[in-house]
Design a protein around this motif. Structure first.
Motif, PDB file in Angstrom:
ATOM      1  N   LYS A  46      39.210  28.345  42.664  1.00  0.00           N
ATOM      2  CA  LYS A  46      37.928  28.625  42.014  1.00  0.00           C
ATOM      3  C   LYS A  46      37.034  29.460  42.918  1.00  0.00           C
ATOM      4  CE  LYS A  46      37.964  24.647  38.960  1.00  0.00           C
ATOM      5  NZ  LYS A  46      37.401  23.343  38.634  1.00  0.00           N
ATOM      6  N   ARG A  47      37.047  29.174  44.221  1.00  0.00           N
ATOM      7  CA  ARG A  47      36.259  29.982  45.170  1.00  0.00           C
ATOM      8  C   ARG A  47      36.738  31.425  45.184  1.00  0.00           C
ATOM      9  NH1 ARG A  47      37.046  26.199  49.722  1.00  0.00           N
ATOM     10  NH2 ARG A  47      35.710  24.484  49.196  1.00  0.00           N
ATOM     11  N   MET A  51      34.684  34.801  44.079  1.00  0.00           N
ATOM     12  CA  MET A  51      34.517  35.965  44.955  1.00  0.00           C
ATOM     13  C   MET A  51      35.034  37.226  44.282  1.00  0.00           C
ATOM     14  SD  MET A  51      35.202  34.434  48.825  1.00  0.00           S
ATOM     15  CE  MET A  51      36.803  35.105  48.858  1.00  0.00           C
ATOM     16  N   GLU A  52      36.175  37.129  43.604  1.00  0.00           N
ATOM     17  CA  GLU A  52      36.712  38.291  42.891  1.00  0.00           C
ATOM     18  C   GLU A  52      35.753  38.749  41.801  1.00  0.00           C
ATOM     19  OE1 GLU A  52      40.483  36.786  41.608  1.00  0.00           O
ATOM     20  OE2 GLU A  52      41.495  37.370  43.474  1.00  0.00           O
ATOM     21  N   PHE A  55      32.898  40.582  43.446  1.00  0.00           N
ATOM     22  CA  PHE A  55      33.292  41.937  43.841  1.00  0.00           C
ATOM     23  C   PHE A  55      33.391  42.845  42.625  1.00  0.00           C
ATOM     24  CE2 PHE A  55      35.169  39.982  47.812  1.00  0.00           C
ATOM     25  CZ  PHE A  55      34.203  40.520  48.644  1.00  0.00           C
ATOM     26  N   SER A  56      33.891  42.322  41.508  1.00  0.00           N
ATOM     27  CA  SER A  56      33.973  43.121  40.285  1.00  0.00           C
ATOM     28  C   SER A  56      32.589  43.535  39.829  1.00  0.00           C
ATOM     29  CB  SER A  56      34.666  42.341  39.168  1.00  0.00           C
ATOM     30  OG  SER A  56      36.010  42.116  39.486  1.00  0.00           O
ATOM     31  N   LYS A  57      31.639  42.608  39.890  1.00  0.00           N
ATOM     32  CA  LYS A  57      30.267  42.933  39.492  1.00  0.00           C
ATOM     33  C   LYS A  57      29.673  43.990  40.412  1.00  0.00           C
ATOM     34  CE  LYS A  57      29.408  38.391  37.516  1.00  0.00           C
ATOM     35  NZ  LYS A  57      28.737  37.104  37.710  1.00  0.00           N
ATOM     36  N   ILE A  58      29.951  43.886  41.709  1.00  0.00           N
ATOM     37  CA  ILE A  58      29.450  44.873  42.668  1.00  0.00           C
ATOM     38  C   ILE A  58      30.063  46.241  42.368  1.00  0.00           C
ATOM     39  CG2 ILE A  58      29.548  45.577  45.106  1.00  0.00           C
ATOM     40  CD1 ILE A  58      29.331  42.531  45.774  1.00  0.00           C
ATOM     41  N   ASN A  59      31.374  46.271  42.097  1.00  0.00           N
ATOM     42  CA  ASN A  59      32.038  47.534  41.789  1.00  0.00           C
ATOM     43  C   ASN A  59      31.493  48.163  40.517  1.00  0.00           C
ATOM     44  OD1 ASN A  59      33.671  47.529  44.042  1.00  0.00           O
ATOM     45  ND2 ASN A  59      35.364  46.491  43.021  1.00  0.00           N
TER      46      ASN A  59
END
Length: 83
Positions: A46-47, A51-52, A55-59
């Protein structure tokens, strides 16, 4: 009993593969031991997923910023990424 990895599955695709299986024996598994291992594995998964997702939201946000910048600079996104 062996705790498998998340997302890992074994598939038997033929009757021959299934027929080659044999029962090797059984032994009692300590439920509290494997429950703790399963809980830790799931918590870690779940962690990692969180995190993935971050990172997707940041990308996605970064790619939207690059598109906006391309419009302002009147160039292509590829031109900005090459820079």
């Amino acid at each position: 009993m062996r705790l498998g990895k998340l997302g890992e599955q074994v598939v038997l695709k033929s009757r021959k593969a299934f027929a080659s299986l044999s029962f090797m024996g059984a032994r009692k598994a300590d439920g509290s031991e494997y429950f703790a291992k399963k809980t830790e594995r799931d918590r870690n998964a779940k962690r990692i997923r969180a995190m993935e997702n971050d990172f997707s939201k940041i990308n996605i946000a970064a790619s939207e910023d690059v598109r906006r910048l391309a419009v302002v600079l009147k160039c292509s996104v590829e031109d900005i990424l090459e820079f």
